[in-house]
Design a protein around this motif. Structure first.
Motif, PDB file in Angstrom:
ATOM      1  N   UNK A 299     -26.647 -30.739 -19.830  1.00 12.87           N
ATOM      2  CA  UNK A 299     -25.524 -29.794 -19.737  1.00 12.87           C
ATOM      3  C   UNK A 299     -24.309 -30.146 -20.591  1.00 12.87           C
ATOM      4  N   UNK A 300     -24.460 -31.031 -21.548  1.00 14.84           N
ATOM      5  CA  UNK A 300     -23.359 -31.404 -22.431  1.00 14.84           C
ATOM      6  C   UNK A 300     -23.716 -31.062 -23.869  1.00 14.84           C
ATOM      7  N   UNK A 301     -22.743 -30.517 -24.586  1.00 17.56           N
ATOM      8  CA  UNK A 301     -22.943 -30.150 -25.979  1.00 17.56           C
ATOM      9  C   UNK A 301     -23.094 -31.389 -26.855  1.00 17.56           C
ATOM     10  N   UNK A 302     -24.095 -31.363 -27.714  1.00 20.01           N
ATOM     11  CA  UNK A 302     -24.296 -32.418 -28.712  1.00 20.01           C
ATOM     12  C   UNK A 302     -24.184 -31.742 -30.066  1.00 20.01           C
TER      13      UNK A 302
ATOM     14  N   UNK B 221     -33.111 -24.809 -19.447  1.00 18.99           N
ATOM     15  CA  UNK B 221     -32.509 -24.727 -18.128  1.00 18.99           C
ATOM     16  C   UNK B 221     -31.248 -23.866 -18.207  1.00 18.99           C
ATOM     17  N   UNK B 222     -31.217 -22.802 -17.432  1.00 18.58           N
ATOM     18  CA  UNK B 222     -30.105 -21.849 -17.491  1.00 18.58           C
ATOM     19  C   UNK B 222     -28.780 -22.486 -17.074  1.00 18.58           C
ATOM     20  N   UNK B 223     -28.812 -23.337 -16.064  1.00 17.81           N
ATOM     21  CA  UNK B 223     -27.579 -23.985 -15.612  1.00 17.81           C
ATOM     22  C   UNK B 223     -27.001 -24.896 -16.696  1.00 17.81           C
ATOM     23  N   UNK B 224     -27.867 -25.625 -17.365  1.00 17.50           N
ATOM     24  CA  UNK B 224     -27.402 -26.518 -18.432  1.00 17.50           C
ATOM     25  C   UNK B 224     -26.809 -25.698 -19.573  1.00 17.50           C
ATOM     26  N   UNK B 225     -27.483 -24.611 -19.958  1.00 14.59           N
ATOM     27  CA  UNK B 225     -26.965 -23.769 -21.033  1.00 14.59           C
ATOM     28  C   UNK B 225     -25.635 -23.133 -20.633  1.00 14.59           C
TER      29      UNK B 225
ATOM     30  N   UNK C 244     -27.402 -19.130 -29.216  1.00 15.44           N
ATOM     31  CA  UNK C 244     -27.805 -20.161 -28.248  1.00 15.44           C
ATOM     32  C   UNK C 244     -28.371 -21.362 -28.993  1.00 15.44           C
ATOM     33  N   UNK C 245     -29.087 -21.106 -30.102  1.00 17.34           N
ATOM     34  CA  UNK C 245     -29.647 -22.192 -30.894  1.00 17.34           C
ATOM     35  C   UNK C 245     -28.555 -23.136 -31.374  1.00 17.34           C
ATOM     36  N   UNK C 246     -27.425 -22.589 -31.813  1.00 17.48           N
ATOM     37  CA  UNK C 246     -26.340 -23.446 -32.308  1.00 17.48           C
ATOM     38  C   UNK C 246     -25.808 -24.356 -31.204  1.00 17.48           C
TER      39      UNK C 246
END
Length: 136
Positions: free
Chosen positions: A37-40, A62-66, A81-83
């Protein structure tokens, strides 16, 4: 998904359609991958330019993570979403491409030289290797 520039020559010489190798690498990478759930941020590695080394696909996440990533990185929902997930997934796929290329090299070495020169033709791939990559 795009292979790395440094992988292009080996992909083109491996004896299997490069897009199939990239697709097999993606399947292997996503087999046990969970979106965190964290952006990399995406890495700055140079990707290959030929379209034969690129593929489009969808990946279940996972929808919650996204949603958590979107809340901090894209609250207006304007980014692809890919980015938002590629920084987590691309390095795993690149590692799998390297592993597949290494497997193909080992396969060629075990197959032995076929022209009598002692050199192994890299584009000669055993049928069982092609099947294993297709099923990966």
């Amino acid at each position: 998904m795009t292979a790395l520039e440094r992988q292009a020559e080996a992909l083109n010489a491996c004896g299997i359609n490069p897009a199939h190798v990239v697709r097999a690498a993606l399947r292997r990478a996503t087999k046990h991958w969970q979106l965190e759930p964290e952006f990399v941020p995406p890495r700055g590695d140079r990707t290959a330019k030929p379209s034969s080394l690129r593929m489009r696909t969808t990946v279940a996440v996972d929808e919650e993570a996204l949603t958590a990533i979107m809340a901090t990185e894209d609250p207006l929902d304007v980014c692809s979403k890919w980015s938002l997930i590629r920084g987590q997934l691309e390095p795993l796929v690149w590692q799998e491409i390297d592993r597949i290329l290494a497997e193909l090299d080992v396969n060629a070495e075990l197959g032995g030289a076929r022209d009598g020169s002692g050199e192994v033709e890299r584009n000669e791939v055993a049928p069982e290797t092609s099947e294993r990559l297709r099923d990966a």
